[in-house]
Motif scaffolding. Structure first.
Motif, short mmCIF file in Angstrom:
data_model
loop_
_atom_site.label_atom_id
_atom_site.label_comp_id
_atom_site.label_asym_id
_atom_site.label_seq_id
_atom_site.Cartn_x
_atom_site.Cartn_y
_atom_site.Cartn_z
N GLY A 162 41.49 44.67 28.86
CA GLY A 162 40.10 44.42 29.24
C GLY A 162 39.91 43.06 29.89
N VAL A 163 40.53 42.05 29.31
CA VAL A 163 40.45 40.69 29.89
C VAL A 163 41.14 40.66 31.24
CG1 VAL A 163 41.21 38.30 29.58
CG2 VAL A 163 40.17 39.53 27.67
N ALA A 164 42.31 41.29 31.33
CA ALA A 164 43.03 41.32 32.60
C ALA A 164 42.20 42.02 33.69
CB ALA A 164 44.37 42.02 32.43
N ALA A 165 41.57 43.13 33.34
CA ALA A 165 40.73 43.85 34.31
C ALA A 165 39.54 43.00 34.74
CB ALA A 165 40.24 45.17 33.70
N LEU A 166 38.96 42.26 33.81
CA LEU A 166 37.84 41.38 34.14
C LEU A 166 38.29 40.29 35.11
CD1 LEU A 166 34.90 40.51 33.64
CD2 LEU A 166 35.75 39.15 31.73
N VAL A 167 39.42 39.66 34.84
CA VAL A 167 39.93 38.60 35.70
C VAL A 167 40.26 39.14 37.09
CG1 VAL A 167 41.84 36.97 36.03
CG2 VAL A 167 40.73 37.14 33.81
N VAL A 168 40.93 40.28 37.14
CA VAL A 168 41.28 40.89 38.43
C VAL A 168 40.01 41.21 39.22
CG1 VAL A 168 42.21 43.01 39.47
CG2 VAL A 168 43.52 41.78 37.75
N THR A 169 39.03 41.78 38.55
CA THR A 169 37.78 42.13 39.22
C THR A 169 37.07 40.89 39.75
OG1 THR A 169 37.54 44.08 37.82
CG2 THR A 169 35.56 43.29 38.93
N LEU A 170 36.99 39.85 38.95
CA LEU A 170 36.33 38.62 39.40
C LEU A 170 37.08 38.00 40.57
CD1 LEU A 170 35.28 37.03 35.99
CD2 LEU A 170 33.81 38.15 37.69
N LEU A 171 38.40 37.99 40.54
CA LEU A 171 39.18 37.47 41.66
C LEU A 171 38.95 38.28 42.93
CD1 LEU A 171 42.62 36.54 40.06
CD2 LEU A 171 41.05 34.99 41.24
N ALA A 172 38.94 39.60 42.80
CA ALA A 172 38.73 40.45 43.97
C ALA A 172 37.33 40.27 44.54
CB ALA A 172 38.96 41.91 43.60
N LEU A 173 36.33 40.13 43.67
CA LEU A 173 34.97 39.90 44.15
C LEU A 173 34.84 38.54 44.81
CD1 LEU A 173 32.89 41.48 41.24
CD2 LEU A 173 33.35 42.44 43.52
#
Length: 174
Positions: free
Chosen positions: A133-144
């Motif tokens: 969940g944390v990894a997905a959040l970080v990836v999403t924020l980086l992509a955005l």
């Protein structure tokens, strides 16, 4: 100047995916799991076709993403190390799909990775819930953030242009 970090970030996810995939393929080969290793190589070939379809129609990009996701799912069930390839794939979702579909895809892929990891571990432990969940959040924020930087760079590029018959270096604001 802003395009250099964006180019590096654009290549970070595919390079990470290829490195993880190579490690997993070598591990499967070393363990005598030839079919899994061959599947990993095939997934790598399909994944490597991604840049070739970047300018193509949405259907082609969606088909590529579906093939990569299907290949990942088969390998994630076959061998635990392949589960973690989901996280570089999240960048592909966020790059290829419209934002609403990407968010849905990120949630589904993260859930699938969590369930596959728990299945291989034999239990659903707290780290297996929190980590993905944390990894997905970080990836999403980086992509955005990358999307926002790219949009700002394009806006600035179009905002300043050379005047008709003007010299290079004499940009004027429209």
């Amino acid at each position: 100047m802003m395009d250099i970090p964006l180019r590096l970030l654009k290549w970070a996810a595919p390079v990470t995916a290829c490195v993880l995939l190579a490690i997993d393929v070598v591990g499967a080969w070393r363990d005598g799991r030839t079919a899994v290793a061959v599947g990993g190589v095939l997934l790598g070939l399909v994944y490597a076709a991604g840049p070739a379809i970047e300018g193509r129609r949405r259907f082609a990009r969606g088909l590529w993403l579906g093939l990569v996701t299907s290949g990942w799912a088969v390998l994630a069930v076959a061998a635990p190390p392949f589960v973690w390839l989901a996280f570089p794939l999240l960048f592909a979702y966020l790059h290829v799909l419209p934002l609403w579909a990407a968010m849905f895809g990120v949630a589904v892929l993260t859930s699938a990775a969590t369930l596959a990891a728990a299945w291989h571990a034999g239990e659903l432990a707290v780290p297996l819930l929190v980590g993905p969940g944390v990894a997905a959040l970080v990836v999403t924020l980086l992509a955005l953030a990358c999307r926002a930087l790219r949009a700002e760079m394009e806006r600035r590029h179009h905002e300043y242009e050379l005047p008709p018959g003007g010299r290079a270096g004499r940009a004027v604001r429209r």
